[in-house]
Enzyme design. Structure first.
Site, PDB file in Angstrom:
ATOM      1  N   GLU A   1      10.562  10.372   4.169  1.00  0.00           N
ATOM      2  CA  GLU A   1      10.381  11.118   3.559  1.00  0.00           C
ATOM      3  C   GLU A   1      10.400  11.611   1.952  1.00  0.00           C
ATOM      4  OE1 GLU A   1      13.679  14.179   3.931  1.00  0.00           O
ATOM      5  OE2 GLU A   1      12.255  16.199   4.315  1.00  0.00           O
TER       6      GLU A   1
ATOM      7  N   HIS B   1      11.019  11.814  10.405  1.00  0.00           N
ATOM      8  CA  HIS B   1       9.571  12.142   9.470  1.00  0.00           C
ATOM      9  C   HIS B   1       8.906  11.136   9.159  1.00  0.00           C
ATOM     10  CE1 HIS B   1      11.261  16.456   7.573  1.00  0.00           C
ATOM     11  NE2 HIS B   1      12.240  15.902   7.971  1.00  0.00           N
TER      12      HIS B   1
END
Ligand SMILES: *[C@@H]1O[C@H](CO)[C@@H](O)[C@H](O)[C@H]1NC(C)=O
Ligand SMILES: *[C@@H]1O[C@H](CO)[C@@H](O)[C@H](O)[C@H]1NC(C)=O
Ligand SMILES: *[C@@H]1O[C@H](CO)[C@@H](O)[C@H](O)[C@H]1NC(C)=O
Ligand SMILES: *[C@@H]1O[C@H](CO)[C@@H](O)[C@H](O)[C@H]1NC(C)=O
Ligand SMILES: *[C@@H]1O[C@H](CO)[C@@H](O)[C@H](O)[C@H]1NC(C)=O
Ligand SMILES: *[C@@H]1O[C@H](CO)[C@@H](O)[C@H](O)[C@H]1NC(C)=O
Ligand SMILES: [Zn+2]
Length: 505
Positions: free
Chosen positions: A354, A379
């Site tokens: 992320e 993510h």
């Protein structure tokens, strides 16, 4: 099967290219069509065979999407804070709300619910005190007696008394709400000029709502409210990242993580009893990645213990907090190796990638997560820049949990047509769509994120097949056992068939 499919693709492409190179003055339209179909067949949902009703729904959605794309204010190109009200009137969005979306596999404990509920419900309960910090934030506590003052905070005020003195507390309530969410009516680019600023505010928001959600009666109702909101948004299963913090009572006594997990289990049971078509919830125990190695080792020990004592509801372990400023996974390698060293299975569900800090130590988290046998990747925004990690994720079926609105609000991508998941979807990489912290983003449930995925980075070519596969993925890549998955899929299929029959004209 995967390999042979790819080999077949390679052969087709080669044949086509050989023909193209064969000196024809103009490419053969049939070859062009074959290439297009080849790509379509490779995307998420590209192999799904649609029923007649599903084909009608698909045609309807395609028409709606054409209209949506031609808008001047095309929502996926806008900041979500600006786009939200446009999206909520979109006919595609309304369909996606009704659509059975399967599971939401990446959601955090204290950002599940719209902050309006916290203000309108939690802060209106008796014994709620508030103070103002010296940097313009707020803190809450419920207490039977006037509580001891906090450092760097004004004396505590009983909210009941404060409101009683006001003619109209709407403005106060709005300011309380504004303290607990990132959402703002002002220009988000001005309010949050950098990732540093927005992450600081993000952590402030959590501190502001902390004293509310960790109060035992609110804790229970907040969670129940969270399940209700997702259920109403046609989500049938959830995996919740939970900090399992100390929960307190009015007399100041506190409960340990086992109590908290048990409470989650009880409320979940109550909810599924009242809503038999809700499949359930499993918990991923999390700790902040800012802690030191010995605290992490303690947390992993605790996670193993909880996993042993609550095998039904405990799914595994993860870390939260900003990757860029927290410690990388590798820093915790000893703690994270404890379970394997003892022959204990503690599934990991690491947030990783992320970040846009390419090549930094933090950027290494994706490969490290896979080294530690992570079950999914939270993510994975940086996955395209890591061909080895991407290959392993695909080969091992380690799904990426894509949270479009979160990535946009936290300033990793501006225009959601450019989200890296566009590339992942074009080749049916294992992925699911989730909403991370809807309460923080002024969103709710899962449909807004489904909209951004389907209309934004899914582009014109994502279709009903893609939606089916995304819902399917949310069960297939969940932590449920194969037998539970079968049951959940059967339940989803019934809901889906009803949805299609009611919406395909
Ligand atoms: C808050 O919500 C709970 C649970 O839905 C409800 O029982 C309670 O009456 C509400 N309290 C207030 C002050 O709105
Ligand atoms: C605001 O003050 C609190 C202490 O009350 C502190 O923890 C926090 O880091 C401060 N935030 C900023 C943005 O300075
Ligand atoms: C309270 O104030 C808000 C604006 O701040 C207004 O919209 C609302 O109507 C007021 N409510 C009452 C009961 O006067
Ligand atoms: C937080 O609430 C306080 C008290 O109402 C208010 O003065 C402050 O402006 C609020 N902060 C934000 C970011 O809205
Ligand atoms: C790690 O952090 C904990 C909690 O903040 C602290 O008590 C402990 O002394 C720290 N350990 C080391 C080795 O720094
Ligand atoms: C990861 O899985 C491999 C193969 O099953 C195993 O040998 C290894 O010990 C695991 N590593 C960790 C850290 O769990
Ligand atoms: Zn997250």
């Amino acid at each position: 099967m995967e390999v042979s499919l790819h080999r077949r693709h390679a052969v087709v492409v080669c044949l086509l290219l050989c023909c193209l190179a064969g000196g024809l003055s103009s490419p053969d339209p049939r070859h062009r069509e074959a290439l297009i179909q080849l790509e379509v067949s490779m995307q998420t949902g590209g192999q799904v065979v649609l029923t007649d009703a599903e084909k009608r729904l698909d045609a309807l959605l395609f028409k709606m999407k054409q209209e949506e794309v031609s808008r001047a204010d095309f929502p996926p190109a806008m900041h979500f804070f600006r786009a939200r009200d446009v999206i909520s009137t979109s006919p595609i969005f309304k369909l996606l709300q009704k659509m059975p979306k399967g599971g939401a596999l990446h959601v955090h404990d204290f950002a599940m619910v719209e902050v309006e509920w916290l203000v309108k419900n939690a802060t209106y309960r008796p014994h709620c005190y508030m103070c103002f910090t010296d940097n313009h934030s707020i803190r809450f506590i419920f207490s039977a007696r006037p509580p001891a003052a906090l450092p760097r905070c004004s004396p505590w005020t009983l909210l009941e008394n404060l409101r009683a003195k006001m003619v109209n507390s709407t403005e106060l309530d709005n300011s309380l709400m504004a303290n607990m969410t990132l959402f703002t009516d002002q220009d988000p680019e001005l309010v949050y000029p950098s990732q540093d600023v927005i992450w600081k505010t993000f952590e402030q928001c959590f501190r502001a709502l902390w004293g509310l959600v960790t109060y035992a009666p609110v804790f229970r109702d907040y969670y129940y409210q969270g399940l209700s909101q997702f259920y109403r948004d046609n989500v049938m299963y959830m995996e919740v990242r939970a900090l399992l913090p100390e929960i307190y009572e009015l007399d100041g006594s506190t409960h340990d993580p086992a109590w908290t997990l048990k409470t989650y289990q009880e409320v979940t049971r109550q909810f599924t009893t009242e809503h038999p078509d809700f499949f359930g919830v499993r918990m991923i125990y999390t700790i902040h990645r800012g802690v030191n190695a010995s605290t992490m080792a303690g947390a992993v020990e605790e996670a193993m213990k909880l996993q042993r004592d609550f095998p039904d509801i405990m799914a595994g372990f993860d870390m939260v907090g900003r990757e860029d400023s927290g410690r990388p996974l590798w820093y915790f390698k000893d703690a994270l190796s404890l379970p394997a060293g003892r022959g204990v299975t503690l599934p990991y569900f690491f947030h990783a990638g992320e970040t846009d800090l390419e090549g930094s130590e933090v950027d290494q988290n994706l490969l490290d997560a896979l080294l530690f046998n992570t079950s999914r990747i939270g993510h994975g925004f940086a996955l395209l820049r890591h061909p080895v990690a991407k290959g392993l994720s695909r080969k091992r079926g380690v799904a990426v949990e894509v949270c479009p609105i979160s990535n946009q609000v936290m300033k990793l991508v501006k225009d959601l047509r450019n989200h890296p998941a566009a590339a992942l979807m074009s080749e049916n990489h294992p992925l699911v769509i989730s909403s991370d912290d809807p309460g923080m983003f002024g969103s709710s449930g899962l449909s807004y994120d489904f909209y951004e995925a389907f209309v934004g980075f899914g582009g014109m070519r994502s279709n009903v097949g893609s939606l089916i596969e995304l819902a399917f993925n949310s069960i297939r890549y969940s932590s449920l056992t194969p037998k539970q998955q079968q049951k959940a899929l059967a339940l989803w299929q019934r809901k889906w068939d009803t949805f299609v029959s009611e919406n395909a004209f």
